[in-house]
Design a protein around this motif. Structure first.
Motif, short mmCIF file in Angstrom:
data_model
loop_
_atom_site.label_atom_id
_atom_site.label_comp_id
_atom_site.label_asym_id
_atom_site.label_seq_id
_atom_site.Cartn_x
_atom_site.Cartn_y
_atom_site.Cartn_z
N ARG A 137 -2.49 4.74 1.86
CA ARG A 137 -1.61 4.35 2.95
C ARG A 137 -0.64 3.31 2.41
N ARG A 138 0.55 3.36 2.90
CA ARG A 138 1.54 2.37 2.45
C ARG A 138 1.32 1.07 3.19
N TYR A 139 1.33 0.01 2.46
CA TYR A 139 1.09 -1.33 2.96
C TYR A 139 2.39 -2.10 2.81
N TYR A 140 2.99 -2.47 3.93
CA TYR A 140 4.25 -3.21 3.87
C TYR A 140 4.00 -4.68 4.11
N ILE A 141 4.59 -5.50 3.26
CA ILE A 141 4.42 -6.94 3.34
C ILE A 141 5.58 -7.53 4.13
#
Length: 169
Positions: free
Chosen positions: A34-38
């Protein structure tokens, strides 16, 4: 009014139950990351979450805790951006610099103990877990001679994160 609020809440909960949380599978049969956006304001929280995690692991291994060091953070940040520009995770900078060169450029006067890097879409804690699975990166994180740590990242617009952790003594 209270009845309307109750209906809205029940509707929201019902819809959330309909969301498919089954992970997408990759060609290897494993779940796709899953893409994890900061977010913009999360830097300190992420650095301290990593520091706390590293220190918990170090304590379990009988090593003293480390502290964040601004100079090592700067060296890590520079390398994370540079790996993104190069499009590959490796320990040498686009100018040929080594990790030792980078910590020297930021004025770090302690001893360079090691560097771990990663190219991923995963969180910092998932990345730490992956580092611990490899003997060479595990050895760097648990190095009993290390007393300071730098940790930074660069996130590309597509969500890919370039993580760098630097240990110093």
């Amino acid at each position: 009014m209270l009845r309307l609020l109750g209906l809205v809440l029940i509707s929201a909960l019902s819809l959330s139950a309909c969301v498919d949380t089954t992970p997408q599978m990759g060609p290897d049969g494993k779940p796709m990351p899953r893409r994890y956006y900061i977010g913009a304001g999360e830097s300190s929280a992420i650095q301290y979450r990593m520091l706390d995690s590293v220190n918990a692991l170090r304590q379990a291994a009988g090593a003293a805790p480390v502290q964040l060091n601004a100079q090592l953070n700067a060296a890590a940040a520079t390398h994370s951006r540079d790996m993104s520009i190069q499009g590959r995770p490796w320990h040498f900078g686009s100018d040929g610099s080594s990790p030792i060169d980078r910590v020297g450029r930021v004025g770090y006067e302690g001893e360079f103990r090691g560097e771990t890097i990663s190219e991923t879409y995963e969180t910092e804690i998932e990345t730490l877990g992956a580092w611990l699975e490899q003997p060479d990166t595990r050895r760097i994180i648990l190095d009993k001679e290390a007393v300071q740590m730098g940790f930074a990242w660069h996130q590309d617009p597509n969500g890919k994160i370039w993580w760098t952790l630097v240990m110093g003594g």
